[in-house]
Scaffold this motif. Sequence first.
Motif, PDB file in Angstrom:
ATOM      1  N   SER A 149       0.913  -1.260  -0.333  1.00 31.67           N
ATOM      2  CA  SER A 149      -0.059   0.144   0.014  1.00 31.67           C
ATOM      3  C   SER A 149       0.893   1.341   0.101  1.00 31.67           C
ATOM      4  N   MET A 150       2.134   1.151   0.782  1.00 35.93           N
ATOM      5  CA  MET A 150       2.854   2.426   0.823  1.00 35.93           C
ATOM      6  C   MET A 150       3.415   2.607  -0.611  1.00 35.93           C
ATOM      7  N   ALA A 151       3.823   1.474  -1.053  1.00 35.60           N
ATOM      8  CA  ALA A 151       4.769   1.698  -2.631  1.00 35.60           C
ATOM      9  C   ALA A 151       3.542   2.109  -3.577  1.00 35.60           C
ATOM     10  N   GLU A 152       2.296   1.689  -3.444  1.00 34.66           N
ATOM     11  CA  GLU A 152       1.373   2.352  -4.425  1.00 34.66           C
ATOM     12  C   GLU A 152       1.033   3.878  -4.118  1.00 34.66           C
ATOM     13  N   TRP A 153       1.023   4.135  -2.997  1.00 33.44           N
ATOM     14  CA  TRP A 153       0.783   5.532  -2.778  1.00 33.44           C
ATOM     15  C   TRP A 153       1.774   6.360  -3.241  1.00 33.44           C
ATOM     16  N   MET A 154       3.163   5.872  -3.001  1.00 32.82           N
ATOM     17  CA  MET A 154       4.241   6.745  -3.448  1.00 32.82           C
ATOM     18  C   MET A 154       4.402   6.849  -4.842  1.00 32.82           C
ATOM     19  N   ASP A 155       4.044   5.684  -5.642  1.00 31.15           N
ATOM     20  CA  ASP A 155       4.127   5.736  -6.953  1.00 31.15           C
ATOM     21  C   ASP A 155       2.884   6.774  -7.376  1.00 31.15           C
ATOM     22  N   TYR A 156       1.770   6.672  -6.842  1.00 29.70           N
ATOM     23  CA  TYR A 156       0.803   7.599  -7.133  1.00 29.70           C
ATOM     24  C   TYR A 156       1.266   9.139  -6.902  1.00 29.70           C
ATOM     25  N   ARG A 157       1.918   9.513  -5.826  1.00 27.37           N
ATOM     26  CA  ARG A 157       2.345  10.749  -5.703  1.00 27.37           C
ATOM     27  C   ARG A 157       3.759  11.218  -6.125  1.00 27.37           C
ATOM     28  N   LYS A 158       4.370  10.083  -7.012  1.00 32.23           N
ATOM     29  CA  LYS A 158       5.567  10.356  -8.021  1.00 32.23           C
ATOM     30  C   LYS A 158       6.596  10.748  -7.125  1.00 32.23           C
ATOM     31  N   VAL A 159       6.713  10.003  -5.926  1.00 30.28           N
ATOM     32  CA  VAL A 159       7.789  10.143  -4.971  1.00 30.28           C
ATOM     33  C   VAL A 159       9.102   9.648  -5.703  1.00 30.28           C
ATOM     34  N   PRO A 160      10.359  10.289  -5.742  1.00 25.36           N
ATOM     35  CA  PRO A 160      11.437   9.749  -6.332  1.00 25.36           C
ATOM     36  C   PRO A 160      11.921   8.390  -5.906  1.00 25.36           C
ATOM     37  N   LYS A 161      12.565   7.642  -6.789  1.00 28.40           N
ATOM     38  CA  LYS A 161      12.807   6.398  -6.303  1.00 28.40           C
ATOM     39  C   LYS A 161      13.816   6.237  -5.330  1.00 28.40           C
ATOM     40  N   ASP A 162      14.726   7.126  -5.091  1.00 28.51           N
ATOM     41  CA  ASP A 162      15.869   7.087  -3.856  1.00 28.51           C
ATOM     42  C   ASP A 162      14.959   7.387  -2.495  1.00 28.51           C
ATOM     43  N   VAL A 163      13.807   8.322  -2.484  1.00 22.57           N
ATOM     44  CA  VAL A 163      13.163   8.228  -1.440  1.00 22.57           C
ATOM     45  C   VAL A 163      12.395   7.293  -1.020  1.00 22.57           C
ATOM     46  N   GLN A 164      11.742   6.700  -2.214  1.00 24.39           N
ATOM     47  CA  GLN A 164      11.072   5.647  -1.946  1.00 24.39           C
ATOM     48  C   GLN A 164      11.957   4.424  -1.283  1.00 24.39           C
ATOM     49  N   GLY A 165      12.960   4.165  -1.577  1.00 22.54           N
ATOM     50  CA  GLY A 165      13.926   3.431  -1.056  1.00 22.54           C
ATOM     51  C   GLY A 165      14.188   3.654   0.253  1.00 22.54           C
ATOM     52  N   LEU A 166      14.157   5.046   0.751  1.00 26.45           N
ATOM     53  CA  LEU A 166      14.682   5.115   2.108  1.00 26.45           C
ATOM     54  C   LEU A 166      13.454   4.702   2.966  1.00 26.45           C
ATOM     55  N   VAL A 167      12.137   4.868   2.611  1.00 29.77           N
ATOM     56  CA  VAL A 167      10.922   4.868   3.213  1.00 29.77           C
ATOM     57  C   VAL A 167      10.791   3.181   3.265  1.00 29.77           C
ATOM     58  N   LYS A 168      11.037   2.430   2.271  1.00 33.39           N
ATOM     59  CA  LYS A 168      11.118   1.093   2.583  1.00 33.39           C
ATOM     60  C   LYS A 168      12.038   0.465   3.567  1.00 33.39           C
ATOM     61  N   ARG A 169      13.184   0.927   3.364  1.00 29.81           N
ATOM     62  CA  ARG A 169      14.280   0.451   4.201  1.00 29.81           C
ATOM     63  C   ARG A 169      13.741   0.910   5.900  1.00 29.81           C
ATOM     64  N   HIS A 170      13.030   2.038   5.850  1.00 30.87           N
ATOM     65  CA  HIS A 170      12.729   2.322   7.454  1.00 30.87           C
ATOM     66  C   HIS A 170      11.746   1.519   7.804  1.00 30.87           C
TER      67      HIS A 170
END
Length: 213
Positions: A149-170
Amino acid sequence: LKLIRTLKLMEVLNRMQEKEGFATMKKFLQIFKSIFVMLYSAHLIGCIFTMLIDEERYGGGVSWLAAYDPELPSQDNWQRYIAALYWATVTVSTIGYGDIIPVTHIEREYACVMNIFGACVFAYGMGNITSLISGTFGSSVRFDSILASMAEWMDYRKVPKDVQGLVKRHLYSCFRRSNSLYEEKKILATMPPELTRTLLSHFQLPSDWKQEG
């Protein structure tokens, strides 16, 4: 057909599941029951398929058994049973190799019905086994759902991939073993206060619980 008596085994397994001492084996027993239903269904289907061989009307050489192996009709009952069980197993499991085929009209009618019945039995058994195995790792399933769900939301908000990686690692480092995955408050709310206090005495309370208390 004397093996119909083995249906009593299901009653025994049901009683075992209800006993407190078998609580840890409940899922294993349920998986065993699902496998037993599929194997028992294959046994009955195979036995009836053998009984359909009409030697008086067609002769011993006109049947699914003779078409599969001309020597099988003269073999003992065990050899014939194994051939029938093999056909029933691949039918119930929806594999259907096609090496054993019905020959007479009544055999084809029976095969049509058993194809549908076998698909239902297989879907029931495998559905139970899949849900039970998935339920064994309930916290992992819930975490994967949150992560997706978090990954889908970040894709919808066009969050940069490097930031998405930080969120997933957290999430992996801080949330995968979080107590929030287990809904502890809801679990404890179902227990008497005295039992709740006894249970809480065996682990450290989260800081947010202490603030609320």
